[in-house]
Motif scaffolding. Structure first.
Motif, PDB file in Angstrom:
ATOM      1  N   LEU A   1       2.442   1.625  -3.443  1.00 18.20           N
ATOM      2  CA  LEU A   1       1.425   2.107  -4.382  1.00 18.20           C
ATOM      3  C   LEU A   1       1.172   3.601  -4.188  1.00 18.20           C
ATOM      4  CD1 LEU A   1      -0.615   1.316  -6.586  1.00 18.20           C
ATOM      5  CD2 LEU A   1      -2.258   0.906  -4.764  1.00 18.20           C
ATOM      6  N   PHE A   2       1.138   4.042  -2.936  1.00 22.32           N
ATOM      7  CA  PHE A   2       0.933   5.460  -2.646  1.00 22.32           C
ATOM      8  C   PHE A   2       2.088   6.291  -3.196  1.00 22.32           C
ATOM      9  CE2 PHE A   2       1.660   9.131   0.098  1.00 22.32           C
ATOM     10  CZ  PHE A   2       0.465   9.796  -0.077  1.00 22.32           C
ATOM     11  N   LEU A   3       3.316   5.862  -2.962  1.00 23.00           N
ATOM     12  CA  LEU A   3       4.476   6.591  -3.480  1.00 23.00           C
ATOM     13  C   LEU A   3       4.474   6.625  -5.005  1.00 23.00           C
ATOM     14  CD1 LEU A   3       7.323   5.441  -1.091  1.00 23.00           C
ATOM     15  CD2 LEU A   3       6.174   7.645  -1.167  1.00 23.00           C
TER      16      LEU A   3
ATOM     17  N   ALA B   1       1.803   6.567  -6.928  1.00 24.53           N
ATOM     18  CA  ALA B   1       0.751   7.511  -7.323  1.00 24.53           C
ATOM     19  C   ALA B   1       1.230   8.957  -7.145  1.00 24.53           C
ATOM     20  CB  ALA B   1      -0.508   7.257  -6.505  1.00 24.53           C
ATOM     21  N   VAL B   2       1.941   9.231  -6.065  1.00 24.91           N
ATOM     22  CA  VAL B   2       2.463  10.581  -5.837  1.00 24.91           C
ATOM     23  C   VAL B   2       3.470  10.956  -6.921  1.00 24.91           C
ATOM     24  CG1 VAL B   2       3.889  11.965  -4.270  1.00 24.91           C
ATOM     25  CG2 VAL B   2       1.999  10.619  -3.359  1.00 24.91           C
TER      26      VAL B   2
ATOM     27  N   VAL C   1       0.849  -1.203   0.000  1.00 28.54           N
ATOM     28  CA  VAL C   1       0.000   0.000   0.000  1.00 28.54           C
ATOM     29  C   VAL C   1       0.879   1.245   0.000  1.00 28.54           C
ATOM     30  CG1 VAL C   1      -1.639   1.333   1.367  1.00 28.54           C
ATOM     31  CG2 VAL C   1      -1.991  -1.120   1.041  1.00 28.54           C
ATOM     32  N   GLY C   2       1.934   1.256   0.814  1.00 24.28           N
ATOM     33  CA  GLY C   2       2.859   2.386   0.846  1.00 24.28           C
ATOM     34  C   GLY C   2       3.556   2.577  -0.485  1.00 24.28           C
TER      35      GLY C   2
END
Length: 64
Positions: free
Chosen positions: A9-11, A13-14, A6-7
């Motif tokens: 994937l978040f990075l 996306a950012v 999840v982390g």
């Protein structure tokens, strides 16, 4: 392991949004310039219209 993905994937996306922001930055600058020009032009047209209304109002008062 789920939190890591999840982390990650978040990075990811950012980074994608950051890339889009860097690519679109010149368009934002040009768009803001044209928006400022358009708002200024509308303000000048409104000021001229308001001046004409004021002159016609004063002219009407002097006529009577």
């Amino acid at each position: 392991m789920k939190a890591f993905l999840v982390g990650l994937l978040f990075l990811f996306a950012v980074l994608i949004l950051l890339g889009i922001g860097i690519v679109l930055y010149p368009f934002l600058l040009i768009g803001s310039f044209f928006l400022q020009f358009i708002i200024g032009f509308i303000f000048i047209i409104f000021a001229i219209w308001l001046l004409g209304k004021f002159i016609l109002y004063i002219w009407d008062k002097f006529k009577k």
